[in-house]
Design an enzyme around this catalytic site. Structure first.
Site, PDB file in Angstrom:
ATOM      1  N   CYS A  38       8.966  10.933  -9.878  1.00 40.78           N
ATOM      2  CA  CYS A  38       8.257   9.669  -9.784  1.00 40.78           C
ATOM      3  C   CYS A  38       6.905   9.767 -10.471  1.00 40.78           C
ATOM      4  O   CYS A  38       6.506  10.811 -10.968  1.00 40.78           O
ATOM      5  CB  CYS A  38       8.066   9.282  -8.317  1.00 40.78           C
ATOM      6  SG  CYS A  38       9.593   9.244  -7.362  1.00 40.78           S
TER       7      CYS A  38
ATOM      8  N   LEU B 175      11.839   7.166  -9.448  1.00 36.26           N
ATOM      9  CA  LEU B 175      13.095   7.578 -10.060  1.00 36.26           C
ATOM     10  C   LEU B 175      13.964   8.102  -8.924  1.00 36.26           C
ATOM     11  O   LEU B 175      13.671   9.134  -8.334  1.00 36.26           O
ATOM     12  CB  LEU B 175      12.867   8.670 -11.106  1.00 36.26           C
ATOM     13  CG  LEU B 175      14.120   9.260 -11.783  1.00 36.26           C
ATOM     14  CD1 LEU B 175      14.868   8.193 -12.572  1.00 36.26           C
ATOM     15  CD2 LEU B 175      13.746  10.428 -12.686  1.00 36.26           C
TER      16      LEU B 175
ATOM     17  N   ILE C  90      16.538   9.905  -6.750  1.00 37.76           N
ATOM     18  CA  ILE C  90      17.302  11.150  -6.852  1.00 37.76           C
ATOM     19  C   ILE C  90      18.047  11.435  -5.550  1.00 37.76           C
ATOM     20  O   ILE C  90      19.228  11.768  -5.553  1.00 37.76           O
ATOM     21  CB  ILE C  90      16.378  12.342  -7.187  1.00 37.76           C
ATOM     22  CG1 ILE C  90      15.613  12.082  -8.501  1.00 37.76           C
ATOM     23  CG2 ILE C  90      17.175  13.637  -7.266  1.00 37.76           C
ATOM     24  CD1 ILE C  90      16.484  12.022  -9.737  1.00 37.76           C
TER      25      ILE C  90
ATOM     26  N   ASN D 152       5.425  12.539  -5.639  1.00 32.67           N
ATOM     27  CA  ASN D 152       6.138  12.841  -6.874  1.00 32.67           C
ATOM     28  C   ASN D 152       6.690  14.252  -6.758  1.00 32.67           C
ATOM     29  O   ASN D 152       5.917  15.202  -6.637  1.00 32.67           O
ATOM     30  CB  ASN D 152       5.182  12.741  -8.074  1.00 32.67           C
ATOM     31  CG  ASN D 152       5.766  13.311  -9.353  1.00 32.67           C
ATOM     32  OD1 ASN D 152       6.969  13.289  -9.558  1.00 32.67           O
ATOM     33  ND2 ASN D 152       4.903  13.827 -10.215  1.00 32.67           N
ATOM     34  N   GLY D 153       8.012  14.408  -6.778  1.00 35.93           N
ATOM     35  CA  GLY D 153       8.588  15.742  -6.729  1.00 35.93           C
ATOM     36  C   GLY D 153       9.825  15.819  -5.870  1.00 35.93           C
ATOM     37  O   GLY D 153      10.454  14.804  -5.553  1.00 35.93           O
TER      38      GLY D 153
ATOM     39  N   ASP E 112      13.406  13.261   1.535  1.00 40.43           N
ATOM     40  CA  ASP E 112      12.378  14.277   1.772  1.00 40.43           C
ATOM     41  C   ASP E 112      10.980  13.701   1.964  1.00 40.43           C
ATOM     42  O   ASP E 112      10.106  14.361   2.524  1.00 40.43           O
ATOM     43  CB  ASP E 112      12.372  15.321   0.655  1.00 40.43           C
ATOM     44  CG  ASP E 112      12.269  14.715  -0.739  1.00 40.43           C
ATOM     45  OD1 ASP E 112      12.262  13.474  -0.864  1.00 40.43           O
ATOM     46  OD2 ASP E 112      12.223  15.485  -1.716  1.00 40.43           O
TER      47      ASP E 112
ATOM     48  N   ILE F 209      20.409  21.890 -27.910  1.00 41.38           N
ATOM     49  CA  ILE F 209      19.923  21.326 -29.176  1.00 41.38           C
ATOM     50  C   ILE F 209      20.051  22.394 -30.253  1.00 41.38           C
ATOM     51  O   ILE F 209      19.642  23.544 -30.063  1.00 41.38           O
ATOM     52  CB  ILE F 209      18.462  20.875 -29.043  1.00 41.38           C
ATOM     53  CG1 ILE F 209      18.377  19.570 -28.251  1.00 41.38           C
ATOM     54  CG2 ILE F 209      17.823  20.684 -30.408  1.00 41.38           C
ATOM     55  CD1 ILE F 209      18.944  18.366 -28.960  1.00 41.38           C
TER      56      ILE F 209
END
Length: 632
Positions: free
Chosen positions: A2, A51, A53, A75-76, A100, A291
């Site tokens: 986030c 975001l 998850i 965030n995390g 969490d 890649i």
């Protein structure tokens, strides 16, 4: 993963405009495209971009605790949140969600700031306690997740996951910190103790900050540090088994997600080890991506394909053109601050590829720092042994002058490039390591600076904070001190910044299992001979992984992402390099000696010297400062 942002008034209580917090969050939409929220109270405002998850629908933020005492933006990921939840439920806590975030709130209400030591994961969060009227800002142990802060003219402190969140606040001043220019040219990035903008700070890894309305802001407090001061005494077999246990725990704990999950696979030791352990723990084929490059000398896709076939992964490969220089503007926007690690470009490309099929990707970052995998660490290990054998006077009076006189033979075979080694041996270990780690040597920097910038810098030299860190490290050996510096200085400033910005730019969550703090603490107590033996770093890791990986993967020469900047600056970017001495914004700044810079550009263009790293740094510096509005 986030993005978070907020405003807090220190020493007073003033209203917070929720629209300002919302604008700060909107600048971070790439970090959290799935949801947004803002919460305000007298003197404080918290904002969040999500975001999703875990607990996809049930953990919106900002989140209030069950009793309404506290509110958090986070965030995390907390990888042990289920175990913590069970413990807290036994102590009487009640939960409304299955994620969490609420566990952090309950842990804080039970243990206060001491809850941080119980959290296993990567995080940056802001937690406001309505009863105490305090704001707790916290960052994870190793700095996987970032947090920028800035005091503003109205008495408030603004914070955000990225600098661009602060830039959305109208009161943020945009003055360059001249010391950051010295730091950036030395290291190729702006380390965590500095910001490119004067007044902006980064909360250091393993620190928290407790802010109150009734007093001025106080400095950050260290809540975790890595120590190399102890040594394991077990047998080689026992240590190998314990290492493997930590590796398995680290990988499996990071495989929890309610969205598609995969892994980056370069074909090197670290990413191959992560994929091997993921395959062991998963019923389904692991999704992997690599890649490749259209230059065979730097392409590793054959090794990645070998590992993918060995473990039956669902593997995807994409090749990047050596002419992929048109993404430079995007990179400068992505990082905000100047960032000259050229591997950021392929890292971003592999994140783009991963995001097409997964939302979470595990990486192999961290093992080099923790287990002595860098060539420079192995060299330093052997140099320290030589320092112990050679008298200080001989090193200072003989090797020093010899090193200064020795030509800088970048073109020669590696054994003949003795200049840096001689200069390093002439000094103490910490100074030698700083010399080897720096991108632009001090003498060249000093000559490059124009008089006005030299006056602003005074006697400050960017190497000194690193040297001081090494000299004060809890350690037993020179190798310990080098690894300590890499974990505390290089890792958060370069590696983790690169992975965070490039993954978040495409709304991908990157997880680093090899940075599990229990694994890091175990590795820090390994005897030197278990980390470096002969010319090999990561010795015990490679030995432990021989049951999974073939020797041609474990013991082949280390190769990282390579970007052909040398060729670009003699080809499609040659005009931009020449403009650095003429009419470019950087040339007009009068920070640098145009005559010396012109000679460096000419020597590189003609092929007489390879000055690509310095020229690349200056180009990225210019682009970043244009983006920040410093240059017109």
């Amino acid at each position: 993963m986030c993005g978070i942002a907020g405003i807090f008034h220190c020493g007073t209580i003033k209203p917070v405009d929720p629209a300002r917090v919302e604008r700060m969050c909107d600048a971070l939409v790439h970090r959290g495209p799935d949801g947004a929220g803002v919460w305000t109270a007298p003197g404080v405002g918290l904002g969040h971009r999500r975001l999703s998850i875990i607990d996809l629908a049930g953990s919106p933020q900002p989140m209030l605790s069950a009793d309404g005492r506290s509110v958090i933006v986070f965030n995390g990921e907390i990888y042990n949140f289920r175990e913590l939840r069970t413990e807290l439920e036994g102590l009487g806590a009640q939960f409304r969600t299955s994620g969490d975030t609420e566990v952090i709130l309950a842990a804080y209400e039970r243990w206060g700031a001491e809850c941080l030591s119980r959290l296993h994961g990567m995080f940056a969060f802001a937690l406001y306690d309505l009863r105490q009227q305090t704001l707790l800002l916290a960052r994870d142990r190793l700095g996987v997740k970032p947090l920028f802060m800035a005091p503003l003219s109205d008495g408030s402190l603004a914070f955000a996951s990225e600098l661009k969140g602060l830039l959305a606040h109208p009161l943020l001043r945009r003055d360059v910190d001249p010391l950051a220019i010295e730091d950036y040219l030395t290291w190729g990035y702006v380390p965590d103790h500095r910001s490119i903008l004067a007044g902006v700070e980064k909360l250091p890894a393993g620190h928290f900050r407790l802010l109150r309305h009734d007093r001025p802001a106080t400095p950050p407090v260290k809540w975790w540090d890595i120590s190399f001061a102890q040594r394991h005494r077990g047998s080689e077999r026992d240590l190998e088994a314990e290492l493997l246990h930590h590796l398995r725990e680290a990988v499996t704990s990071r495989m929890a997600a309610d969205v598609p999950l995969g892994a980056f696979l370069s074909g090197g030791v670290d990413s191959s080890s992560v994929v091997a352990l993921m395959a062991e723990a998963s019923r389904d084929p692991v999704r992997t991506c690599s890649i490749g490059f259209d230059v065979a000398a730097v392409d590793e896709t054959s090794y990645a394909s070998q590992i993918a076939e060995r473990f039956g992964t669902d593997h995807r490969v994409r090749r990047v053109s050596s002419e992929d220089f048109d993404a430079l503007e995007t990179l400068s926007t992505m990082f905000d601050e100047p960032f000259a690690d050229a591997s950021a470009l392929p890292t971003w490309r592999v994140c783009q590829l991963a995001r097409e099929s997964v939302t979470v990707a595990l990486s192999g970052d961290g093992a080099d720092e923790a287990m002595a995998g860098y060539r420079r660490q192995v060299f330093h290990f052997h140099e320290e042994r030589m320092r112990g054998l050679l008298p200080a006077g001989f090193r200072r009076n003989v090797l020093g002058p010899l090193g200064r006189a020795y030509p800088k033979a970048d073109w020669a075979p590696r054994p003949l490039r003795a200049k840096a080694t001689l200069l390093s041996l002439a000094g103490d270990g910490s100074s030698g390591y700083a010399l080897g780690l720096s991108v632009v040597p001090a003498k060249l920097r000093e000559g490059l600076y124009a008089p006005a910038l030299r006056r602003l810098l005074g006697d400050y030299r960017a190497e000194q904070p690193l040297i001081d860190m090494m000299n004060q490290a809890p350690s037993q050996s020179g190798l310990d001190r080098a690894q300590y510096a890499d974990l505390k200085f290089w890792l958060p400033g370069d590696i983790l910044t690169k992975v965070d910005r490039t993954s978040m730019a495409v709304s991908l969550e990157a997880r680093e299992p090899l940075l599990d703090h229990r694994l890091i603490e175990f590795a820090a107590a390994l005897p030197d001979r278990m980390r470096v033996r002969g010319g090999q770093g990561k010795w015990l890791l490679k030995k432990a992984m021989r049951r999974y990986l073939p020797d041609d993967i474990l013991y082949r020469p280390k190769q990282g992402f390579v970007t052909p900047i040398k060729e670009w600056l003699r080809g499609p970017l040659a005009n931009e390099a020449r403009a650095l001495t003429a009419n470019s914004p950087l040339a007009r700044s009068e920070w640098f000696d145009k005559t010396l810079l012109g000679g460096l550009v000419a020597a590189h263009s003609s092929g007489l010297a390879d000055n690509s790293r310095l020229l690349w740094q200056l180009l990225m510096l210019e682009r970043s400062l244009v983006r920040l509005g410093i240059f017109a």
